[in-house]
Design a protein around this motif. Structure first.
Motif, PDB file in Angstrom:
ATOM      1  N   ALA A   1       0.839  -1.199   0.000  1.00  0.00           N
ATOM      2  CA  ALA A   1       0.000   0.000   0.000  1.00  0.00           C
ATOM      3  C   ALA A   1       0.875   1.251   0.000  1.00  0.00           C
ATOM      4  O   ALA A   1       1.846   1.345   0.750  1.00  0.00           O
ATOM      5  N   ILE A   2       0.516   2.197  -0.819  1.00  0.00           N
ATOM      6  CA  ILE A   2       1.195   3.488  -0.796  1.00  0.00           C
ATOM      7  C   ILE A   2       0.811   4.185   0.514  1.00  0.00           C
ATOM      8  O   ILE A   2      -0.370   4.278   0.842  1.00  0.00           O
ATOM      9  N   PRO A   3       1.789   4.645   1.283  1.00  0.00           N
ATOM     10  CA  PRO A   3       1.467   5.236   2.586  1.00  0.00           C
ATOM     11  C   PRO A   3       0.503   6.418   2.450  1.00  0.00           C
ATOM     12  O   PRO A   3       0.564   7.186   1.489  1.00  0.00           O
ATOM     13  N   GLY A   4      -0.398   6.534   3.428  1.00  0.00           N
ATOM     14  CA  GLY A   4      -1.386   7.608   3.415  1.00  0.00           C
ATOM     15  C   GLY A   4      -0.743   8.981   3.331  1.00  0.00           C
ATOM     16  O   GLY A   4      -1.267   9.889   2.685  1.00  0.00           O
ATOM     17  N   ALA A   5       0.409   9.133   3.966  1.00  0.00           N
ATOM     18  CA  ALA A   5       1.065  10.443   3.976  1.00  0.00           C
ATOM     19  C   ALA A   5       1.502  10.840   2.559  1.00  0.00           C
ATOM     20  O   ALA A   5       1.404  12.008   2.168  1.00  0.00           O
ATOM     21  N   ASP A   6       1.960   9.865   1.769  1.00  0.00           N
ATOM     22  CA  ASP A   6       2.362  10.163   0.388  1.00  0.00           C
ATOM     23  C   ASP A   6       1.144  10.514  -0.466  1.00  0.00           C
ATOM     24  O   ASP A   6       1.177  11.445  -1.267  1.00  0.00           O
ATOM     25  N   ALA A   7       0.071   9.725  -0.296  1.00  0.00           N
ATOM     26  CA  ALA A   7      -1.157  10.008  -1.056  1.00  0.00           C
ATOM     27  C   ALA A   7      -1.674  11.389  -0.684  1.00  0.00           C
ATOM     28  O   ALA A   7      -2.159  12.139  -1.529  1.00  0.00           O
ATOM     29  N   PHE A   8      -1.514  11.739   0.591  1.00  0.00           N
ATOM     30  CA  PHE A   8      -1.999  13.042   1.028  1.00  0.00           C
ATOM     31  C   PHE A   8      -1.141  14.174   0.451  1.00  0.00           C
ATOM     32  O   PHE A   8      -1.656  15.215   0.052  1.00  0.00           O
ATOM     33  N   ARG A   9       0.145  13.956   0.388  1.00  0.00           N
ATOM     34  CA  ARG A   9       1.010  14.986  -0.191  1.00  0.00           C
ATOM     35  C   ARG A   9       0.644  15.210  -1.666  1.00  0.00           C
ATOM     36  O   ARG A   9       0.573  16.335  -2.152  1.00  0.00           O
ATOM     37  N   LEU A  10       0.382  14.112  -2.376  1.00  0.00           N
ATOM     38  CA  LEU A  10      -0.032  14.229  -3.782  1.00  0.00           C
ATOM     39  C   LEU A  10      -1.350  14.997  -3.892  1.00  0.00           C
ATOM     40  O   LEU A  10      -1.555  15.792  -4.812  1.00  0.00           O
ATOM     41  N   TYR A  11      -2.209  14.764  -2.947  1.00  0.00           N
ATOM     42  CA  TYR A  11      -3.514  15.433  -2.944  1.00  0.00           C
ATOM     43  C   TYR A  11      -3.358  16.916  -2.605  1.00  0.00           C
ATOM     44  O   TYR A  11      -3.837  17.800  -3.317  1.00  0.00           O
ATOM     45  N   ASP A  12      -2.655  17.160  -1.537  1.00  0.00           N
ATOM     46  CA  ASP A  12      -2.617  18.501  -0.960  1.00  0.00           C
ATOM     47  C   ASP A  12      -1.715  19.444  -1.751  1.00  0.00           C
ATOM     48  O   ASP A  12      -2.067  20.598  -1.988  1.00  0.00           O
ATOM     49  N   THR A  13      -0.577  18.960  -2.175  1.00  0.00           N
ATOM     50  CA  THR A  13       0.385  19.831  -2.854  1.00  0.00           C
ATOM     51  C   THR A  13       0.253  19.779  -4.365  1.00  0.00           C
ATOM     52  O   THR A  13       0.480  20.759  -5.049  1.00  0.00           O
ATOM     53  N   TYR A  14      -0.124  18.614  -4.887  1.00  0.00           N
ATOM     54  CA  TYR A  14      -0.128  18.443  -6.349  1.00  0.00           C
ATOM     55  C   TYR A  14      -1.526  18.298  -6.955  1.00  0.00           C
ATOM     56  O   TYR A  14      -1.664  18.092  -8.149  1.00  0.00           O
ATOM     57  N   GLY A  15      -2.557  18.384  -6.104  1.00  0.00           N
ATOM     58  CA  GLY A  15      -3.927  18.347  -6.625  1.00  0.00           C
ATOM     59  C   GLY A  15      -4.347  17.013  -7.192  1.00  0.00           C
ATOM     60  O   GLY A  15      -5.198  16.960  -8.077  1.00  0.00           O
ATOM     61  N   PHE A  16      -3.758  15.909  -6.686  1.00  0.00           N
ATOM     62  CA  PHE A  16      -4.160  14.579  -7.144  1.00  0.00           C
ATOM     63  C   PHE A  16      -5.275  14.044  -6.233  1.00  0.00           C
ATOM     64  O   PHE A  16      -4.991  13.650  -5.100  1.00  0.00           O
ATOM     65  N   PRO A  17      -6.515  14.023  -6.710  1.00  0.00           N
ATOM     66  CA  PRO A  17      -7.563  13.416  -5.884  1.00  0.00           C
ATOM     67  C   PRO A  17      -7.132  11.995  -5.505  1.00  0.00           C
ATOM     68  O   PRO A  17      -6.461  11.324  -6.294  1.00  0.00           O
TER      69      PRO A  17
END
Ligand code: ATP
Ligand code: MG
Ligand code: MG
Ligand code: MG
Length: 474
Positions: free
Chosen positions: A387-403
């Motif tokens: 699993a991709i860690p939640g923190a990485d998915a969140f960084r993609l979401y928050d900083t890079y606009g990846f839903p």
């Protein structure tokens, strides 16, 4: 060979001749139901008629309803690009009886249209009925003459091993009743079993038409009272039917999709027309354009966030094809050329749709490239199955606009998953920090002048916005 447009017209002509009033498609944003995210079937605009709260001047109706299943109770977004038969946006052909005709006519007309007007080979068709609905079984067997081995009895799937469910209900109480569904067998070279079998979810036997017989009114205690005037509600996917009539297997091979796919191929310089990304882009341009036509704009909440998620998924697929310039909005003209005749509202709002999409493309372009590189790094650090860690998915979401569903979709292609609980925790933490600092974020950031041209969409409820474990952020 008939075009999609001709098939649409055939359907309406057939039912007009059978005394039906042809009504226009309702918008994707339901006007009569604040708890429903999107119009996901033809019956939505008739809900109050079935409930007896609204009267129409006719008792038989037919229409072609634009539908969206990309959020709320029905969500087929994650099937797009993976099955031959699922779209986010599709057109549902429907005929209706409001206390007028019932099973006998509904079944006979469906059969007449499929096998006499469109001349489908009878031996390729099979049907399901609700397991206790002997009336429907007998109509198929004795009146239509379908052999018993091509009539499958299906229960409601509570506790059943398979997904099929032949009992329809509007809600926990109210109108409900058994269904009979018509399937087309695309042939044994395609994987998948008949309905009611363990591998029914394949693409060999494709469900084309669902006939719902509303004959009960479910009481609060769960008991079923007969409705004084039973109704018929049917839905047939235009794209699936067209695939059958055009002798192709996948919906993406029909004329309408091929036109969009060829344009997307040209814009992206892609030679392989079967490329999955082209299919996804062709699906998504329809959903996104019609959402904007119907008054939704990309935003960070509710319906607008569903739209944003679909656009960004399409843009990521463009990126995968090597596109580095805004391209998605350029498909709107082609879409209008193929669907504008059936949907004049699309032609009327074409430029607005193009501008809204272009604005969103430009916004996401600022972070898409870097986000993709971040994702590649993260994915490379995780072996398949992890699993991709939640923190990485969140960084993609928050900083890079990846839903997060976009990240999950990219992960899925690598055999990875996303730690959703970890993502939610990171989100909750950030909200807490923002609250403590007295900041309020989110909202629409499109040019105010664009926003002003659209009627605001009202969104008062959250009908399963957490579909697929994805929280829609406000
Ligand atoms: P499936 O089992 O294949 O997912 P469904 O049972 O969910 O279909 P219904 O809710 O019965 O579909 O909708 C009526 C008809 O609309 C279906 O018989 C099918 O032809 C069409 N349809 C449903 N979902 C989609 C979709 N996501 N894309 C294209 N057509 C669809
Ligand atoms: Mg379905
Ligand atoms: Mg089904
Ligand atoms: Mg169905």
């Amino acid at each position: 060979m008939k075009t999609t447009s001709e098939i649409r017209r055939d359907f309406l002509d057939f039912f007009r001749e059978k005394g039906h009033t042809v009504v226009p498609s309702a918008p994707l944003v339901p006007g009569n139901d604040p708890t429903l995210l999107f119009t996901n079937s033809g019956m939505v605009q008739f809900k109050d008629v079935f409930l007896g709260a609204e009267k129409r001047s006719y008792v038989r109706a037919a229409d072609v309803q634009r539908c969206l299943r990309a959020g709320g109770k029905h969500n087929d977004l994650d099937s797009v690009g993976y099955t031959a038969r699922h779209h986010t946006f599709f057109e549902m052909l429907g005929n209706w009886s409001f206390g007028d005709y019932f099973k006998k006519e509904a079944i006979a007309w469906a059969w007449e249209l499929l096998t006499e007007v469109w001349r489908l080979p009878k031996e390729r068709l099979l049907v399901t009925v609700y397991h206790t609905d002997d009336e429907a079984f007998d109509l198929w067997h004795k009146v239509i003459g379908l052999p018993v081995d091509r009539i499958v009895r299906i229960g409601d799937n509570k506790g059943a091993p398979y997904a099929s469910d032949n009992f329809w209900q509007m809600a926990d109480t109210g109108p409900c009743g058994p269904c009979t569904e018509i399937f087309y067998d695309h042939g044994d070279h395609i994987a998948g079993g008949p309905p009611g079998s363990p591998d029914e979810d394949g693409d060999r036997f494709i469900e084309i038409w669902n006939l719902v017989f509303m004959q009960f009114d479910r009481q609060a205690d769960g008991s079923l009272q007969p409705l004084p005037a039973p109704c018929v509600d049917t839905g047939m996917g235009l794209e699936r039917l067209t695939a059958v009539l055009q002798h192709v297997h996948s919906n993406y091979e029909i004329d309408l999709f091929q036109t969009l796919i060829k344009k997307a191929a040209e814009l992206s310089g892609t030679a392989d027309l079967e490329n999955k990304s082209l299919r996804v882009i062709a699906d998504h341009i329809r959903a996104c354009s019609f959402l904007i036509v119907d008054g939704v704009l990309p935003s960070n909440e509710g319906r607008g966030y569903v739209l944003r998620r679909i656009i960004r998924r399409a843009l990521r697929h463009g990126w995968m094809l090597g596109v580095r310039e805004p391209f998605f909005h350029k498909l709107v003209r082609t879409l209008d050329a193929t669907m504008g005749e059936a949907y004049p509202e699309l032609t009327a709002k074409r430029e607005l749709v193009e501008r809204a999409l272009k604005a969103e493309e430009e916004r996401f372009a600022e972070t898409l490239d870097s986000g993709m590189r971040i994702f590649e790094d993260v994915a490379a650090r995780n072996a398949a199955g992890k699993a991709i860690p939640g923190a990485d998915a969140f960084r993609l979401y928050d900083t890079y606009g990846f839903p997060v569903d976009l990240t999950a979709d990219m992960a899925r292609e690598r055999g990875l998953t996303v730690d959703m609980a970890g993502f939610d925790a990171a989100m909750a933490q950030q909200r807490e920090t923002a609250r403590a600092a007295g900041k309020f974020g989110g909202g629409t950031q499109l040019p105010a002048e664009l926003v002003a041209q659209l009627q605001p969409t009202q969104f008062l409820g959250y009908d399963g916005l957490t579909a697929g474990g994805l929280e829609v952020v406000a």
